[in-house]
Design a protein around this motif. Structure first.
Motif, PDB file in Angstrom:
ATOM      1  N   MET A  99     -45.480  52.749  -6.068  1.00  0.00           N
ATOM      2  CA  MET A  99     -44.810  51.726  -6.092  1.00  0.00           C
ATOM      3  C   MET A  99     -43.757  52.012  -7.328  1.00  0.00           C
ATOM      4  O   MET A  99     -43.939  52.001  -8.484  1.00  0.00           O
ATOM      5  N   ASP A 112     -44.635  41.503  -7.638  1.00  0.00           N
ATOM      6  CA  ASP A 112     -45.819  42.179  -7.145  1.00  0.00           C
ATOM      7  C   ASP A 112     -46.903  42.360  -7.737  1.00  0.00           C
ATOM      8  O   ASP A 112     -47.852  43.098  -7.359  1.00  0.00           O
ATOM      9  N   PHE A 155     -41.850  50.861  -2.188  1.00  0.00           N
ATOM     10  CA  PHE A 155     -43.243  51.527  -1.982  1.00  0.00           C
ATOM     11  C   PHE A 155     -43.330  52.524  -1.034  1.00  0.00           C
ATOM     12  O   PHE A 155     -42.606  52.613  -0.162  1.00  0.00           O
TER      13      PHE A 155
END
Length: 116
Positions: free
Chosen positions: A82, A89, A67
């Motif tokens: 991301m 996640d 990220f």
């Protein structure tokens, strides 16, 4: 009253990328260290990444090297790029100030769902 408006979430497959945005309605944005947080189902909200007023970035170990947090002071917006997304996640992502003793009212967040 500061408003935080997150956007950019969605349903993606593992390995895909997403870019989240958070528009912040305050004149002091450029003087405020910002952060991204996330909350997965059944879990507490956790800190994901921070960016200081000088652009110094820090990341949770779980997202480090995947990220990237950034900010645009002119647009009063903070971003979260991301990459290499994983099913773990999956969460609702929120932005807010880095100092958790001085949080602004939370926005609605943006849902990120990563399928395996």
């Amino acid at each position: 009253q500061v408003q935080l408006v997150e956007s950019g979430g969605g349903l993606v497959q593992a390995g895909d990328s997403l870019r989240l945005s958070c528009a912040v309605s305050t004149s002091i944005f450029s003087f405020t260290s910002m952060a991204w947080y996330r909350q997965a189902p059944g879990k507490q909200r956790e800190l994901v990444a921070t960016v200081s007023v000088n652009g110094v970035e820090n990341y949770a170990d779980s997202v480090k090297d995947r990220f990237i947090i950034s900010r645009d002071n002119a647009k009063k917006t903070v971003y979260l790029q991301m990459n290499s997304l994983k099913p773990e996640d999956t969460a609702v992502y929120y932005c807010n100030v880095m100092d958790r003793r001085r949080l602004w009212n939370w926005g609605q967040g943006t849902q990120v769902t990563v399928s395996s």
